[in-house]
Motif scaffolding. Structure first.
Motif, PDB file in Angstrom:
ATOM      1  N   GLN A 709       0.872  -1.193   0.000  1.00  0.00           N
ATOM      2  CA  GLN A 709       0.000   0.000   0.000  1.00  0.00           C
ATOM      3  C   GLN A 709       0.900   1.231   0.000  1.00  0.00           C
ATOM      4  OE1 GLN A 709      -2.725   0.564   3.344  1.00  0.00           O
ATOM      5  NE2 GLN A 709      -4.162   1.559   1.953  1.00  0.00           N
ATOM      6  N   ALA A 724       4.191  -3.200   3.323  1.00  0.00           N
ATOM      7  CA  ALA A 724       4.003  -4.579   2.849  1.00  0.00           C
ATOM      8  C   ALA A 724       2.958  -5.268   3.729  1.00  0.00           C
ATOM      9  CB  ALA A 724       5.334  -5.336   2.914  1.00  0.00           C
ATOM     10  N   LEU A 725       1.898  -5.733   3.089  1.00  0.00           N
ATOM     11  CA  LEU A 725       0.804  -6.358   3.846  1.00  0.00           C
ATOM     12  C   LEU A 725       0.575  -7.780   3.309  1.00  0.00           C
ATOM     13  CD1 LEU A 725      -1.402  -3.180   3.788  1.00  0.00           C
ATOM     14  CD2 LEU A 725      -0.446  -4.174   5.852  1.00  0.00           C
ATOM     15  N   ARG A 727      -0.905 -11.426   2.480  1.00  0.00           N
ATOM     16  CA  ARG A 727      -2.169 -12.083   2.119  1.00  0.00           C
ATOM     17  C   ARG A 727      -1.882 -13.574   1.991  1.00  0.00           C
ATOM     18  NH1 ARG A 727      -3.170  -7.621   3.359  1.00  0.00           N
ATOM     19  NH2 ARG A 727      -4.308  -6.010   2.231  1.00  0.00           N
ATOM     20  N   ILE A 742      -3.049 -13.798  11.056  1.00  0.00           N
ATOM     21  CA  ILE A 742      -1.871 -13.338  11.809  1.00  0.00           C
ATOM     22  C   ILE A 742      -2.048 -13.552  13.328  1.00  0.00           C
ATOM     23  CG2 ILE A 742      -0.583 -11.238  12.484  1.00  0.00           C
ATOM     24  CD1 ILE A 742       0.383 -12.364   9.845  1.00  0.00           C
ATOM     25  N   ASN A 782       5.542  -4.869   8.887  1.00  0.00           N
ATOM     26  CA  ASN A 782       4.978  -4.949  10.259  1.00  0.00           C
ATOM     27  C   ASN A 782       5.699  -6.058  11.038  1.00  0.00           C
ATOM     28  OD1 ASN A 782       2.476  -3.148  10.389  1.00  0.00           O
ATOM     29  ND2 ASN A 782       2.209  -4.246   8.452  1.00  0.00           N
ATOM     30  N   VAL A 903      -6.553   6.919   5.499  1.00  0.00           N
ATOM     31  CA  VAL A 903      -7.124   8.149   4.940  1.00  0.00           C
ATOM     32  C   VAL A 903      -7.981   7.752   3.734  1.00  0.00           C
ATOM     33  CG1 VAL A 903      -6.615  10.387   3.895  1.00  0.00           C
ATOM     34  CG2 VAL A 903      -5.165   9.484   5.731  1.00  0.00           C
ATOM     35  N   GLN A 921      -1.513   7.402   4.120  1.00  0.00           N
ATOM     36  CA  GLN A 921      -1.685   6.056   3.558  1.00  0.00           C
ATOM     37  C   GLN A 921      -3.160   5.740   3.689  1.00  0.00           C
ATOM     38  OE1 GLN A 921       0.692   3.126   5.601  1.00  0.00           O
ATOM     39  NE2 GLN A 921      -0.558   1.400   4.860  1.00  0.00           N
ATOM     40  N   TYR A 923      -7.039   4.349   1.470  1.00  0.00           N
ATOM     41  CA  TYR A 923      -7.715   4.027   0.228  1.00  0.00           C
ATOM     42  C   TYR A 923      -7.857   5.234  -0.675  1.00  0.00           C
ATOM     43  CZ  TYR A 923      -8.967  -0.449   2.401  1.00  0.00           C
ATOM     44  OH  TYR A 923      -8.921  -1.674   2.973  1.00  0.00           O
ATOM     45  N   PRO A 928      -4.017  -1.584  -0.734  1.00  0.00           N
ATOM     46  CA  PRO A 928      -2.822  -2.402  -0.937  1.00  0.00           C
ATOM     47  C   PRO A 928      -2.899  -3.076  -2.307  1.00  0.00           C
ATOM     48  CG  PRO A 928      -3.779  -2.807   1.234  1.00  0.00           C
ATOM     49  CD  PRO A 928      -4.756  -1.979   0.487  1.00  0.00           C
TER      50      PRO A 928
HETATM   51  N1  LIG Z   1       2.901  -8.731  11.747  1.00  0.00           N
HETATM   52  C1  LIG Z   1       2.344  -8.506  10.573  1.00  0.00           C
HETATM   53  N2  LIG Z   1       1.205  -7.902  10.500  1.00  0.00           N
HETATM   54  C2  LIG Z   1       0.686  -7.696   9.274  1.00  0.00           C
HETATM   55  C3  LIG Z   1       1.298  -8.133   8.147  1.00  0.00           C
HETATM   56  N3  LIG Z   1       0.521  -7.768   7.087  1.00  0.00           N
HETATM   57  C4  LIG Z   1      -0.497  -7.138   7.575  1.00  0.00           C
HETATM   58  N4  LIG Z   1      -0.426  -7.100   8.897  1.00  0.00           N
HETATM   59  C5  LIG Z   1      -1.319  -6.479   9.814  1.00  0.00           C
HETATM   60  O1  LIG Z   1      -2.577  -6.965   9.561  1.00  0.00           O
HETATM   61  C6  LIG Z   1      -3.507  -5.964   9.863  1.00  0.00           C
HETATM   62  C7  LIG Z   1      -4.501  -5.891   8.776  1.00  0.00           C
HETATM   63  O2  LIG Z   1      -3.887  -5.641   7.531  1.00  0.00           O
HETATM   64  P1  LIG Z   1      -4.735  -5.474   6.242  1.00  0.00           P
HETATM   65  O3  LIG Z   1      -5.960  -6.277   6.284  1.00  0.00           O
HETATM   66  O4  LIG Z   1      -3.800  -5.656   5.156  1.00  0.00           O
HETATM   67  O5  LIG Z   1      -5.203  -4.037   6.358  1.00  0.00           O
HETATM   68  C8  LIG Z   1      -4.271  -3.011   6.095  1.00  0.00           C
HETATM   69  C9  LIG Z   1      -4.888  -2.093   5.054  1.00  0.00           C
HETATM   70  O6  LIG Z   1      -5.547  -2.816   4.069  1.00  0.00           O
HETATM   71  C10 LIG Z   1      -5.813  -1.288   5.870  1.00  0.00           C
HETATM   72  N5  LIG Z   1      -6.044   0.021   5.228  1.00  0.00           N
HETATM   73  C11 LIG Z   1      -5.193   0.838   4.663  1.00  0.00           C
HETATM   74  N6  LIG Z   1      -5.823   1.959   4.234  1.00  0.00           N
HETATM   75  C12 LIG Z   1      -7.090   1.836   4.622  1.00  0.00           C
HETATM   76  C13 LIG Z   1      -8.233   2.662   4.534  1.00  0.00           C
HETATM   77  O7  LIG Z   1      -8.150   3.772   3.968  1.00  0.00           O
HETATM   78  N7  LIG Z   1      -9.337   2.223   5.042  1.00  0.00           N
HETATM   79  C14 LIG Z   1      -9.428   0.975   5.679  1.00  0.00           C
HETATM   80  N8  LIG Z   1     -10.562   0.590   6.176  1.00  0.00           N
HETATM   81  N9  LIG Z   1      -8.353   0.209   5.753  1.00  0.00           N
HETATM   82  C15 LIG Z   1      -7.214   0.602   5.283  1.00  0.00           C
HETATM   83  O8  LIG Z   1      -5.119  -1.093   7.076  1.00  0.00           O
HETATM   84  C16 LIG Z   1      -4.191  -2.151   7.344  1.00  0.00           C
HETATM   85  C17 LIG Z   1      -2.833  -1.566   7.520  1.00  0.00           C
HETATM   86  O9  LIG Z   1      -2.807  -1.114   8.837  1.00  0.00           O
HETATM   87  P2  LIG Z   1      -1.487  -0.769   9.559  1.00  0.00           P
HETATM   88  O10 LIG Z   1      -0.598  -1.998   9.561  1.00  0.00           O
HETATM   89  O11 LIG Z   1      -1.888  -0.417  10.961  1.00  0.00           O
HETATM   90  O12 LIG Z   1      -0.956   0.294   8.779  1.00  0.00           O
HETATM   91  C18 LIG Z   1      -2.774  -4.691  10.039  1.00  0.00           C
HETATM   92  O13 LIG Z   1      -2.771  -4.329  11.357  1.00  0.00           O
HETATM   93  C19 LIG Z   1      -1.425  -5.017   9.649  1.00  0.00           C
HETATM   94  O14 LIG Z   1      -0.447  -4.371  10.460  1.00  0.00           O
HETATM   95  C20 LIG Z   1       2.520  -8.753   8.243  1.00  0.00           C
HETATM   96  O15 LIG Z   1       3.164  -9.185   7.286  1.00  0.00           O
HETATM   97  N10 LIG Z   1       3.023  -8.960   9.488  1.00  0.00           N
END
Ligand SMILES: Nc1nc2c(ncn2[C@@H]2O[C@H](COP(=O)(O)O[C@H]3[C@@H](O)[C@H](n4cnc5c(=O)[nH]c(N)nc54)O[C@@H]3COP(=O)(O)O)[C@@H](O)[C@H]2O)c(=O)[nH]1
Length: 947
Positions: A709, A724-725, A727, A742, A782, A903, A921, A923, A928
């Protein structure tokens, strides 16, 4: 009587004898009656017969005369009618004659042939004997006919019979009157006096002494009576004398018989005593030869009577003892009449020597001359053995390690051994004679001791634990063995107490029991014991129809602390947690440790589910304060699952399983919280289990993929980094987001490998983009708590960077605020080490944790990431706006960069930009993206709000 018998036995051979026999049985009265009756009756009868005969004769003569007269009259009266042959004249005469009832028939015959002239016949008048009388009828001298009259003498007979009856009656009356008069006379003059005489005589015969009878009559009977009375008096006197003599004689005989019997009994008794005596007894004459010996003596010597009797007793005394025995006989028994017991050995021809005790008593005749010696010998084998046993017992008594105390029936101590004085501290002199109760533990109810007493009194023995008090006052637990000694009648005599101090063993046993029941580290009930407690509480709740609750407590990320700070720190932390859990509970509730970081709480005092949530909240609150362990300040949050009895399960296993499922649910919902069990949680728990199993194989099967993302700089809109997220390309369920696996991976310890893969893949991809010539950007990875607190984190990252060829400055690590505050000191050190490597560090989810600002200064981070929960409602929500603003300002003041996540709207963008946020960061910019799409975006250049 004898006569009667003999008489009755006489066979009644002839009538005369029979009459004689009958007569001898008649009483005097009967005889008198008989004689008088016969005497009166015989003349009466004769007189009557004579009178009757005379009367009959007189009447017969009279009857004859009357017959002649009638016949004459009729013959005269019929003379004319017959002459005239006038029936009319003759018939009335005949009829007149027939009026006489004694005439049966009248027949008048003429001299002419043929029918009688007149014939009248009344045959019914014939009752007696009839006589036919005839008379010729003369007319002149001529016989002209004949009159025949038949007379019946029935009337005559009747008159005679009546006369007879009169005589009989007269004689009968005379007889009765005579008899009565005679009997009266007989009775008064003879029979009554005779009866008195008879009674007197019978009394004499029976040796009775009836009152004296006075006879005043001067006749023979009176004389006889007086003679008898005199005889009675004499007899009475004589019998009296005779009786006295008899009694004296009988008494004499009885006494003699008794004496003889006593003598016989005594002799038999002494003989029996001699025979049955267990001691060997023999009689020896003055030459020392055996005269008689009892069976015990024969058994003692092992010889038959024939081999002993007549032989010198000295032959059976062992040679060594012979002169001594002889001396005792000669100089003690013969001089003093007896000797005291002394010991010798017997010689037994077939069985060797035998120790015996010997005694002798001199026998004398009535004149006091010595006639022999009683020799009494007793087998000492058993006594000697008993003495040895006693000696041994005394030694054992004194040398045994167990305290022994003997108590008399009056409860006083009669003896104690050495061990007793050692263990209880009393000297024998101090305790002997004291009541046994002085040894009681005063804190124990007397009733307990009384029960013990009753037990051994009834059973004869008892053993068990008893508290005793030492002289010093100290109380110790002893294993007491109590044995009652009874006499042959069964009466309780002494009581013997063996006391073994088991306080050490007891303490050890308690320790073992404690170890078996309690967790060694936290001293909380362990899994097995907690189950016991819980099952007990459930059973009790079942009985009383009340509620219970089971809280499953699991520490979030405890494994991280354990792995990173070592087990000692982990152990200390668990102890602290256990202590705080205990503090959070009310009396009656219980907490146990199931293992690792899993605790379980049993709530007994429960009115409703709310009570359970109240306790769960209190647990969260108590554990929220940081723990200080070895200079580490650790924050540990728990996740709790609550299952209620009986709603969520009626047995312990079900309740634990359901509380566990609820706990997972709490973990899924952000941890540091609690959840009540609901029916669908089990399905979820099963699902989690399935995910866990599949997760373990997902890495090998290369099922993970990273999406990226973009993070854009607000000033330029350029993509400056990506997050890096991960899946999971699940073979059946498709692409799965990290929230679904996770937490499970973290919980099940799989996150280490997965996290390492993510790091490597992110670094590899970033380097690949760079190699493709795309503008270099940071890739943020993360880190879960477990990864972050690994000791070799820096080392691993160095290796990965080296392996992938990515420069450290293009790698950023995001660690959540809740993770870094778990152990501030470690975090500081780790962050410093990572920073030194040239990496970028960001605090994720900033604002949601408990970080203190002072720590923030010490954390060498580059970026704060404002949590999406604040961004979500800005600018509309004043609080979130204020928080976001504060975070941005804080970062600026600390010289850190700030990035807002989540955001989604231009308004959020504008607010953040206005507040001075560095990056965003969300949508709004981009979700992502797969690596390829991200590369395209990168290639496209900067992002603008409009575009
Ligand atoms: N230890 C690890 N944790 C990981 C890893 N990959 C992901 N994660 C953690 O999983 C949590 C959920 O992640 P995800 O479903 O990928 O969601 C991320 C985004 O998709 C979501 N996001 C981003 N922008 C928006 C938005 O505008 N609206 C909305 N509703 N969601 C949004 O947020 C998640 C990213 O959050 P963050 O990490 O806090 O920045 C998440 O907590 C991950 O940390 C991994 O490899 N290892």
């Amino acid at each position: 009587m004898d006569t009667a018998v003999s008489t009755s036995n006489v066979p009644a051979t002839s009538p005369w004898l029979r009459i004689k026999h009958w007569l001898t049985h008649l009483s005097l009265r009967q005889v008198f009656v008989l004689v008088v009756a016969v005497g009166l009756l015989a003349p009466g009868v004769i007189f009557t017969l004579l009178m009757l005969e005379w009367r009959r004769h007189e009447l017969t003569l009279q009857f004859r005369a009357e017959q002649e007269r009638v016949l004459e009259t009729l013959a005269l009266g019929l003379r004319q009618p017959l002459w005239d042959l006038s029936l009319n004249a003759g018939q009335p005469l005949v009829d007149t004659a027939m009026k006489d009832a004694r005439i049966v028939s009248v027949q008048v015959d003429g001299t002419f042939p043929g029918e009688p002239f007149i014939a009248v016949n009344l045959p019914e008048r014939r009752q007696g004997v009839v006589t036919h009388l005839s008379r010729p009828v003369h007319f002149g001298d001529q016989v002209i006919g004949k009159v025949t009259i038949t007379f019946d003498d029935g009337d005559l007979r009747r008159r005679l019979a009546a006369q007879g009856r009169e005589y009989v009656l007269l004689i009968g009356v005379m007889l009765v009157v005579s008899l009565l008069l005679i009997l009266l006379l007989l009775d008064s003059r003879f029979l009554v006096p005779l009866r008195r005489l008879s009674e007197q005589a019978r009394a004499l015969t029976n040796h009775e002494a009836p009152p004296g009878t006075v006879w005043t009559r001067e006749d023979e009977i009176g004389d006889l009576g007086r003679q008898l009375e005199w005889a009675r008096g004499e007899l009475h006197r004589l019998f009296g004398e005779l009786n006295d003599k008899n009694e004296a004689l009988e008494q004499d005989i009885v006494e003699r018989v008794q004496t003889e019997e006593a003598l016989r009994a005594s002799e038999a008794k002494y003989r029996e005593l001699f025979i049955s005596n267990l001691d060997g007894i023999c009689v020896v004459d003055m030459d020392g030869r055996v005269q008689d010996a009892n069976p015990a003596m024969l058994a003692l010597l092992g010889v038959p009577s024939a081999a002993l009797v007549g032989r010198p007793m000295g032959q059976f005394v062992a040679e060594d003892w012979r002169s001594y025995d002889d001396h005792m006989m000669q100089h003690r028994v013969l001089v003093d009449g007896h000797c005291n017991e002394y010991e010798i050995e017997l010689y037994r021809p077939s069985a060797g020597l035998l120790p015996v005790s010997a005694k002798g008593v001199l026998m004398r005749d009535v004149d006091g001359r010595a006639i022999g010696i009683w020799r009494i010998l007793r087998d000492l084998t058993e006594r000697k053995a008993a003495a040895q046993r006693m000696e041994l017992a005394a030694k054992v008594f004194d040398n045994t390690a167990e305290a022994i105390m003997v108590i008399a029936p009056d409860n006083r101590i009669t003896s104690v051994n050495r061990a007793f004085t050692d263990i209880l501290g009393y000297h024998a002199d101090e305790i002997v004679g004291q009541p046994s109760s002085v040894l009681r533990d005063p804190s124990v109810e007397t009733r307990v001791y009384e029960e013990i007493n009753a037990n051994y009194t009834n059973g004869g023995a008892w053993q068990g634990e008893v508290p005793f008090r030492r002289k010093s006052g100290g109380v110790f637990t002893a294993w007491a063995q109590i044995n009652v000694v009874r006499d042959v009648t069964g009466r309780i005599g002494d009581v013997v107490l063996l006391i073994r101090d088991i306080s050490d063993a007891k303490a050890a046993q308690e320790r073992i029991l404690h170890l078996a029941r309690f967790d060694a580290l936290t001293v909380l009930p362990n899994r097995a014991y907690f189950r016991e407690l819980a099952e007990e509480a459930i059973a009790e709740a079942h009985r009383h129809g009340v509620h219970r609750a089971l809280l499953f407590v699991d520490l979030d990320h405890f494994k991280t602390i354990n792995d990173s700070l070592g087990h000692d720190v982990g152990d200390q932390l668990l102890k602290e947690v256990a202590s705080r859990l205990n503090d959070a509970l009310r009396a009656g509730d219980a907490v146990g440790r199931l293992g690792g970081d899993e605790f379980v709480i049993l709530l007994r005092n429960l009115d409703s589910g709310e009570d359970a949530s109240y306790v769960a909240s209190r647990v969260l609150e108590r554990l929220a304060r940081p723990f200080v362990v070895d200079e580490h300040e650790l924050v540990v949050t728990p996740s709790l699952g609550i299952a209620l009895y009986p709603e969520d399960g009626e047995d312990y296993d079900t309740l634990v399983r359901n509380a566990d499922a609820a706990m997972y649910h709490a973990k899924e919902h952000g941890r540091n919280t609690f959840r009540f069990y609901t029916a669908d949680m089990n399905a979820r728990a099963r699902e989690i289990l399935a995910v866990e199993n599949q997760l373990r194989r997902a890495l090998e099967r290369d099922e993970f993929v990273l999406h990226y993302q973009p993070q854009v700089a607000m000033s330029s809109g350029a993509i400056v980094g990506v997050e890096a997220l991960i899946r999971w390309r699940h073979p059946e369920r498709g692409l799965i987001g990290p929230m679904q696996f996770i937490p499970i991976a973290e919980e099940r310890g799989l996150i280490g490998d997965i996290g390492e893969w993510v790091l490597r893949e992110a670094c590899r991809q970033n380097r690949a983009w760079q190699d493709e010539g795309l503008p270099p950007i940071e890739v943020a990875v993360n880190l879960s708590a477990m990864q972050f607190y690994r000791r070799d984190l820096a080392e691993d990252i160095t290796g990965i960077l080296k392996e992938t060829g990515l420069d450290a400055r293009w790698l950023a690590l995001e660690v959540t605020e809740s993770v870094i505050v778990q152990d501030v000191e470690s975090t500081i050190a780790t962050l410093a080490a990572l920073k030194a490597m040239g990496l970028k560090l960001a605090i994720d989810d900033f604002g949601t944790g408990y970080s203190s600002l002072s720590y923030l200064k010490r954390f060498k981070v580059d970026k704060l990431k404002v949590d999406r929960s604040f961004v979500m409602d800005i600018p509309g929500d004043a609080d979130d706006s204020a928080i976001t603003r504060a975070v941005v300002n804080l970062a600026r003041n600390l010289g850190l960069q700030v990035i807002a996540e989540g955001v989604e709207t231009p308004e959020q963008w504008s607010f953040l930009k206005q507040e001075g946020c560095d990056e965003v960061q969300g949508y709004l910019v981009s979700p992502p993206l797969p690596a390829i799409d991200l590369a395209n975006r990168l290639a496209r250049g900067a992002w603008t709000l409009q575009g």
